[in-house]
Design an enzyme around this catalytic site. Structure first.
Site, PDB file in Angstrom:
ATOM      1  CG  ASP A 273      14.294  13.720 112.029  1.00  0.00           C
ATOM      2  OD1 ASP A 273      13.574  13.324 111.083  1.00  0.00           O
ATOM      3  OD2 ASP A 273      15.258  13.053 112.460  1.00  0.00           O
TER       4      ASP A 273
ATOM      5  CD  GLU B 251      15.385  12.517 102.225  1.00  0.00           C
ATOM      6  OE1 GLU B 251      15.132  11.292 102.142  1.00  0.00           O
ATOM      7  OE2 GLU B 251      15.252  13.186 103.273  1.00  0.00           O
TER       8      GLU B 251
ATOM      9  CG  ASP C 172      15.510  16.309 103.761  1.00  0.00           C
ATOM     10  OD1 ASP C 172      16.433  15.673 103.234  1.00  0.00           O
ATOM     11  OD2 ASP C 172      14.471  15.770 104.204  1.00  0.00           O
TER      12      ASP C 172
END
Length: 282
Positions: free
Chosen positions: A81, A172, A170
């Protein structure tokens, strides 16, 4: 005895008004004042180029960064990624090393797009990889629906061409402040549901969720609401995936190192190539 003449008073008042106008203009020009005048959906993003999938995981959770591929696994497919942090990527080098899929950061919040997205997204496709896009979520910046729409509109869509993975969300640690972005567990779950439903309505696919077990427990109350729907992409820089968040019986992608060859973040798809192709085809 001091006598004030009308003309003098008018001139003094005019000068005072001019000074106040100048001070007001200076105040409006200050970044802080401009930021305060912005709406919630227009919050500035200080350093999006430093935020990528896993950028906050190592800071908060640690782990090995040796970059060695795990051994003793079932059939897996190697992936990477990337984000603007990597700049222009040598996709031919990665392909030659055995990498067969890639996730590319497309967006963050509702104002940032990766300036290297075209080279990374199209470059991985052109060498033969299956690729997808991901969105770095800022749940305190704007609604889940707004960010899903921004993501789809700026590279995060999906097409049934056999080479495009569903977009990834994503989730986080907050790179700009409070770990959970100032949201309660229930509010965070609702934010993710909003992103999910909008993305599904726009593309026909459920997004992959990238998250760590530790963050998920802290910020969603270890919600089990998504395990039966969203594929899991989990970061853990060690010898095994470890404990999974509630609701998921298995992971789909494992980000196992932040210091792999050519580019840092390397991943393993949990299955053989035909299963990765099935994920792309929906």
């Amino acid at each position: 005895m001091l006598v004030h003449r009308p003309g003098s008073v008018r001139r003094a008042l005019s000068a005072l008004i001019g000074i106040l106008a100048a001070l007001l203009a200076m105040t409006i020009a200050l970044p802080g004042a401009a930021f305060a005048a912005q709406g919630q959906d227009d919050k500035a993003i200080p350093h999006p180029e430093d935020d990528w999938a896993g950028s906050q995981i190592l800071k908060h959770e640690g782990g090995s960064t040796a970059g060695e591929a795990p051994t003793g696994l079932l059939a897996t497919v190697e992936g990477v990624d990337v984000s603007s942090h990597q700049g222009n990527v040598s996709w031919s080098t990665l392909w030659s090393s055995g990498v067969r899929f890639a996730y590319v950061k497309a967006t963050e919040g509702t104002s940032y797009t990766n300036p290297y997205f075209a080279q990374q997204y199209n470059g991985s496709f052109n060498v033969g990889m299956i690729r997808g896009a991901y969105h770095f979520a800022l749940p305190n910046n704007s609604s889940g629906s707004a960010q899903a729409n921004y993501f789809v509109d700026h590279g995060g869509g999906w097409s049934k061409d056999g080479k495009t993975l569903p977009g990834a969300l994503d989730m986080e640690y907050n790179p700009y402040g409070a770990t959970c972005y100032g949201l309660s567990a229930s509010a965070m779950v609702n934010w993710i549901k909003s992103f999910n439903s909008t993305y599904k309505a726009r593309t026909g696919r459920d997004p992959v969720i990238y998250t760590s077990t530790s963050w998920w427990k802290s910020c969603t109350g270890n919600s089990a609401a998504f395990g039966g729907v969203n594929p899991l992409w989990i970061p853990r820089y060690g010898s095994s995936v470890g404990e999974l968040p509630a609701g998921w019986g298995f992971h789909t992608i494992w980000q196992y190192t932040s210091s792999g060859p050519t580019v840092g973040d390397h991943n393993k798809f949990n299955g053989a190539m035909d299963r990765l192709q099935a994920l792309a085809n929906g």
